[in-house]
Design a protein around this motif. Structure first.
Motif, PDB file in Angstrom:
ATOM      1  N   ALA B  77       9.877  -7.994  -4.748  1.00 27.32           N
ATOM      2  CA  ALA B  77      11.039  -7.945  -3.843  1.00 27.32           C
ATOM      3  C   ALA B  77      11.778  -9.277  -3.870  1.00 27.32           C
ATOM      4  O   ALA B  77      13.015  -9.325  -3.855  1.00 27.32           O
ATOM      5  CB  ALA B  77      10.579  -7.616  -2.422  1.00 27.32           C
ATOM      6  N   VAL B  80      13.905  -9.653  -7.008  1.00 32.98           N
ATOM      7  CA  VAL B  80      15.120  -8.846  -6.901  1.00 32.98           C
ATOM      8  C   VAL B  80      16.193  -9.605  -6.117  1.00 32.98           C
ATOM      9  O   VAL B  80      17.353  -9.693  -6.531  1.00 32.98           O
ATOM     10  CB  VAL B  80      14.801  -7.500  -6.212  1.00 32.98           C
ATOM     11  N   VAL B  81      15.786 -10.204  -4.999  1.00 30.08           N
ATOM     12  CA  VAL B  81      16.762 -10.933  -4.183  1.00 30.08           C
ATOM     13  C   VAL B  81      17.236 -12.190  -4.911  1.00 30.08           C
ATOM     14  O   VAL B  81      18.426 -12.514  -4.913  1.00 30.08           O
ATOM     15  CB  VAL B  81      16.151 -11.289  -2.810  1.00 30.08           C
ATOM     16  N   PHE B  94      27.490 -11.942  -5.196  1.00 33.52           N
ATOM     17  CA  PHE B  94      26.070 -11.630  -5.089  1.00 33.52           C
ATOM     18  C   PHE B  94      25.702 -10.441  -5.975  1.00 33.52           C
ATOM     19  O   PHE B  94      26.419  -9.438  -5.989  1.00 33.52           O
ATOM     20  CB  PHE B  94      25.776 -11.312  -3.620  1.00 33.52           C
ATOM     21  N   LEU B  95      24.627 -10.569  -6.736  1.00 28.06           N
ATOM     22  CA  LEU B  95      24.073  -9.501  -7.572  1.00 28.06           C
ATOM     23  C   LEU B  95      24.911  -9.175  -8.810  1.00 28.06           C
ATOM     24  O   LEU B  95      24.683  -8.177  -9.465  1.00 28.06           O
ATOM     25  CB  LEU B  95      23.871  -8.208  -6.777  1.00 28.06           C
ATOM     26  N   GLN B  97      25.574  -9.080 -12.441  1.00 29.82           N
ATOM     27  CA  GLN B  97      24.647  -9.263 -13.564  1.00 29.82           C
ATOM     28  C   GLN B  97      25.382  -9.819 -14.774  1.00 29.82           C
ATOM     29  O   GLN B  97      26.569  -9.576 -14.965  1.00 29.82           O
ATOM     30  CB  GLN B  97      24.004  -7.923 -13.944  1.00 29.82           C
ATOM     31  N   ILE B  99      25.332 -10.551 -19.092  1.00 28.89           N
ATOM     32  CA  ILE B  99      24.698 -10.205 -20.373  1.00 28.89           C
ATOM     33  C   ILE B  99      25.085 -11.239 -21.407  1.00 28.89           C
ATOM     34  O   ILE B  99      26.204 -11.740 -21.437  1.00 28.89           O
ATOM     35  CB  ILE B  99      25.137  -8.825 -20.919  1.00 28.89           C
ATOM     36  N   VAL B 115      19.884  -8.105 -15.893  1.00 27.77           N
ATOM     37  CA  VAL B 115      19.399  -6.829 -15.368  1.00 27.77           C
ATOM     38  C   VAL B 115      17.909  -6.697 -15.641  1.00 27.77           C
ATOM     39  O   VAL B 115      17.158  -6.162 -14.831  1.00 27.77           O
ATOM     40  CB  VAL B 115      20.172  -5.660 -16.002  1.00 27.77           C
ATOM     41  N   PHE B 118      16.091  -8.336 -12.978  1.00 29.45           N
ATOM     42  CA  PHE B 118      16.240  -7.524 -11.772  1.00 29.45           C
ATOM     43  C   PHE B 118      15.290  -6.342 -11.812  1.00 29.45           C
ATOM     44  O   PHE B 118      14.552  -6.068 -10.870  1.00 29.45           O
ATOM     45  CB  PHE B 118      17.701  -7.062 -11.691  1.00 29.45           C
TER      46      PHE B 118
END
Lengths: 797, 141
Positions: B77, B80-81, B94-95, B97, B99, B115, B118
């Motif tokens: 968890a 992930v954060v 925030f979040l 992603q 590549i 990812v 994540f």
């Protein structure tokens, strides 16, 4: 100027460091390392002092959640600087004191993490310009206060006090939050500074009165105004450094900060004046009166804090009248009230901090804070006595201590107030100076009780010949505070010019703060002077005959107290909640299932037929292939078989079989991800069931007799679901959004659309799901591991 | 648990567990462009542990897997954060992603993506939680 934001987050970062170092055993007291944080911050804010005194303000903003226009905006002006200096300055002294007060066998890391959490959030409250951010920090102070009150959570009193403070302050905080949302609705902005510019718009809006009530509910619960003051005496279960810091010097002043900050909007409104001033007056009087009866030194100080906060609050009420349109000419007299309020706020932090620390020392050295068991300490603890004397005399409003100056200014403000004839009920206003005077007499009595009953007289109770002063380090902080009490008395105008006047200036942007004049030690033989003389005379007489006087308290039995009301309300709501819960929580899974299914049938199915949503079979659909028919029939047959088989094992396996058939169905629809997930989930849950198999009761016992009602529910829910599935396919309300996701490779560089949605497009959902999953797992772990063994007693106490 | 002859199950498990573990890792990495991914990979991983638990007793599992699965779930968890917060450090929402793709000679296009991190967090959370639940129920005799 990102550094203000950094200043707010520095305590949080330090707390994180402590958590990360959790396995490391410190050779020295961890407080020495923590001490660096408030010192650095204090120096940082001191460096801004001269700029702010020149009228400069500092504004920064950083995006937080831009899509909801929530930004981390900070705003540093005179008012926030005053509070920031208090938070970091008193914070430094308190942490220094706690290094000696908290022994190394306590859970020091928890203590300092909570303390830093509080320091950071309190700085956040006074430095935020964005109301939502302010609210978040506001609640964080409530939570850290909760954690610190419950620091010795083994004690029942600590848990009770922590719960009480949390219930009351969070209730107020939430009301304030609704008030903020209303303000946003009216003004269209979240920024406090921009709201202040729209004061006229707010004043003429229908929501004006609700906003005032809700904001003041937040301020009054936090700043312990009557009748919400009941949580503070119970909060005294916290370690003494915490009481000195949170529950007298800083957190309880957050409500006052809020009132001061919003005075430019609401000032001049009579409702605001009456609420703030009379709540302050009632609190001042009632708490001072109750402080006299206390026998626990900390409880006495708690009531005295409540009473002093009432004093400050009432001054802000008077000061808010400066915005009244009819009395523009003599505003200086009213701004003087706010000036006095801020001055007393600083003075209160110094003398009350010193007193709390001395009481902590007495508790630490002797092991009791009970007045009835303490006496004659002066022979053994002369330094502590001197500090206590300075603190108490300042609290009583006697010269040559800083409390005298602000008390005189308080009387001046109250006397001046009666000269304005803008009130509809002049008689009540005339009562204000009278109440102020009587409350000050009470203040005098309990201040004298505090110092003389403890330190003078023959030694008795727990005081023995072995009683000594504490280690010198423990005395440093109270000595500094006591010296400040005297230094501020001698040089009040230095403090006023650099700290107080800029703060007054941010409450009244239209006022030239130089007009406020100087703080005078001697006004001549004025009414204020005779009031002080009267307090000393009457107070001394009542103090000497206090045993007779205390009989007056017999008229106020516990049954009539607000505490009693709170306790009953809490007990009753618990009982009611239990009754309600027991009504539907029967412990039978089949009941819970029937609730869920009935809800679906009634609400969703009902909505369906009420809205006449059309559905049909086979029109817009692809033709149903032979394989799909076979699978559908197999699922139906298996489903009917499950309730009829003779053993639980077969039932479990058959249910699993339905799951696998479903997975095959997904394969036919070319959804390999779905099919794969379905297969694995089915496997894992079936084996989970096999693990739990051993614990389940015998199949025959648990089998309920056949019931038509259950059959009806089962068939209806199946029917509703089928209808929904068909209708969803037939009623496209808008274009499919899936074409956006088809660009997954181009946008996110991945060819699997499903996983791109999970990990990229809707990653926020996935993140929350992962966290929820984890919480559920920990919940199950806790339920199975820490459940009460059969016949075991109550875990609490 | 019922004491019956479990020799066949135990022997098969010894081999099959490794096949399942390989499958789990394969599924985890194939998630980018084909069916699979963190959730499925994590579940398959967890199912191999469940199989071991069914074939052997608690003691063996504890010895063979000296892991605190609560911590595994928590770190999942957390990862992930943190991957979400990582984007903020680079000034992105925030979040968000990222590549990175480049070509290697002989191998072709190679991609790195946040990812993956994540999804690794998701997988760890799933494994940790599922095994925690199963172990705590199984131990609760």
């Amino acid at each position: 100027m990102l550094s203000i934001l950094l200043a707010i987050f520095l305590p949080f970062l330090a707390a994180l460091l402590i958590i990360l170092s959790s396995t490391y055993q410190f050779r020295h007291h961890i407080g020495w390392a923590v001490l660096i944080v408030p010192i650095l911050l204090f120096i940082y804010f001191m460096r801004r002092l001269f700029d702010v005194a020149d009228g400069e303000t500092f504004y920064t903003t950083t995006n937080w959640i831009p899509s909801f226009s929530i930004h981390l905006s900070t705003y540093l002006d005179g008012l926030s600087l005053l509070f920031s200096l208090l938070i970091t300055g008193i914070g430094t002294l308190v942490i220094l004191y706690s290094i000696y007060y908290m022994t190394k066998d306590e859970q020091l890391k928890h203590f300092y993490v909570y303390l830093l959490l509080f320091m950071g959030s309190m700085l956040g409250v006074v430095l935020s310009d964005h109301v939502i951010v302010l609210y978040v920090f506001w609640e964080l102070t409530s939570i850290s206060s909760f954690l610190l009150i419950a620091f010795w959570y083994q004690r029942k009193g600590s848990r009770y006090g922590a719960q009480k403070s949390l219930i009351i302050t969070v209730f107020g905080g939430f009301s304030m939050f609704i008030g903020f949302l209303m303000l946003h609705y009216v003004t269209g902005t979240f920024s406090i500074r921009e709201m202040l510019l729209q004061a006229d718009v707010i004043k003429n809006h229908d929501l004006f009165i609700p906003i005032i009530l809700l904001l003041l509910l937040g301020a009054f619960t936090k700043s312990v105004q009557f009748p919400f003051h009941i949580w503070l005496p119970d909060a005294m279960e916290a370690p003494t450094p915490i009481s000195a810091y949170l529950h007298s010097a800083t957190m309880v002043k957050a409500g006052i900060y809020l009132v001061a900050r919003f005075t430019p909007i609401f000032g001049g409104d009579m409702l605001w004046f009456w609420l703030v001033a009379s709540a302050g007056m009632v609190t001042l009087f009632w708490a001072a009166f109750n402080a006299i009866r206390q026998t626990d030194l900390k409880a006495l100080l708690a009531y005295s804090t409540v009473s002093q906060l009432g004093l400050i609050m009432s001054l802000f009420g008077v000061g808010s009248l400066a915005y009244h349109p009819d009395i523009q000419l003599s505003t200086v007299l009213l701004t003087q009230a706010t000036f006095a309020a801020l001055f007393h706020l600083v003075n209160h932090s110094t003398f009350k901090g010193a007193l709390f620390m001395i009481v902590g020392i007495i508790d630490f050295q002797i092991g009791t804070r009970d007045l009835r068991r303490l006496s004659g300490l002066i022979y053994f603890m002369p330094i502590s006595f001197t500090i206590a004397l300075i603190g108490s005399f300042s609290m009583a409003g006697l010269p040559p201590f800083n409390g005298f100056l602000s008390k005189e200014m308080f009387f001046t403000a109250m006397l001046k107030l009666t000269q304005f004839d803008i009130f509809s009920v002049q008689a009540v206003i005339n009562l204000f100076p009278v109440v102020a005077w009587i409350a000050s007499v009470f203040t005098f009595i309990y201040s004298m009780t505090l110092v003389f009953e403890t330190f003078l007289g023959e030694k008795k109770g727990k005081v023995t010949d072995e009683t000594r002063e504490p280690p010198f380090g423990m005395l440093i902080s109270p000595i500094i505070l006591a010296s400040l009490v005297i230094i501020i008395f001698i040089f009040p105008n230095t403090l006023a010019n650099y700290v107080l006047k800029p703060a007054v200036g941010s409450v009244y942007p239209f006022v030239d703060t130089n007009e406020l004049g100087k703080i005078e030690h001697w006004h001549g033989f004025t009414a204020e002077f005779w009031m002080t003389v009267g307090i000393i005379v009457v107070g001394t007489i009542l103090f000497l005959y206090r045993n007779q006087f205390k009989k007056a308290f017999l008229f106020f039995p516990y049954e009539l107290s607000i505490d009693n009301v709170y306790n009953h309300a809490l007990a009753y709501s618990e009982k009611l909640a239990k009754k309600m819960t027991n009504l539907y929580m029967t412990g039978y899974l089949r009941h819970y299932f029937s609730y869920i299914f009935l809800f679906i049938i009634i609400v969703i199915g009902g909505a369906f037929f009420a809205l006449h949503i059309p559905f049909s079979i086979g029109e817009n659909d692809q033709a149903i292939s032979t394989f799909q028919w076979i699978i559908a029939v197999m699922i139906a047959v298996t489903a009917v078989t499950v309730p009829m088989v003779g053993s639980r094992l077969s039932a479990v396996l058959l249910t699993g079989f339905i799951g696998y058939l479903m997975a095959m169905n997904f394969v036919l629809f070319r959804a390999p991800d779905l099919a794969l997930t379905q297969l694995i989930v089915e496997t894992v849950s079936t084996s989970l069931f096999l693990l739990a198999f051993y614990f389940l009761p015998k199949w025959d016992i648990e089998r309920a007799p056949f019931k038509w009602r259950n059959l009806l529910i089962a068939v209806s829910v199946g029917f509703v679901f089928t209808v929904i599935a068909l209708a969803v396919n037939n009623n496209r309300l808008f274009e499919s959004i899936s074409s956006y996701y088809e660009k997954a490779d181009e946008l996110a560089g991945a060819k699997n659309i499903v996983n791109t949605i999970l990990g990229d497009f809707r990653a926020f959902d996935t993140m929350l799901e992962a966290i929820v999953l984890f919480i559920a797992g920990i919940g199950i772990y806790a339920l199975t591991k820490y459940k009460k063994a059969k016949g075991a007693g109550n875990v609490e106490d | 648990m019922l004491k019956i002859n479990e020799v066949i199950l135990q022997t098969v498990t010894k081999v099959v567990v490794f096949i399942i573990l390989t499958l789990a890792i394969y599924l985890f990495f194939s998630g980018h462009n084909a069916p699979g991914g963190g959730f499925i990979g994590g579940l398959v991983l967890a199912s191999s542990f469940v199989l071991m638990l069914l074939a052997y007793d608690m003691e063996t599992i504890r010895k063979g897997l000296p892991l605190d699965f609560k911590l595994v779930g928590a770190s999942g968890a957390l990862i992930v954060v943190l991957t979400g917060l990582g984007a903020i450090v680079f000034g992105e929402p925030f979040l968000k992603q990222a590549i990175f793709s480049f070509s290697l000679p002989l191998y072709g296009r190679v991609e790195f993506s946040t990812v993956t991190l994540f999804e690794a967090g998701v997988a760890l959370a799933v494994v940790g939680v599922v095994v925690t639940i199963i172990l705590s129920i199984a131990e609760d005799v």
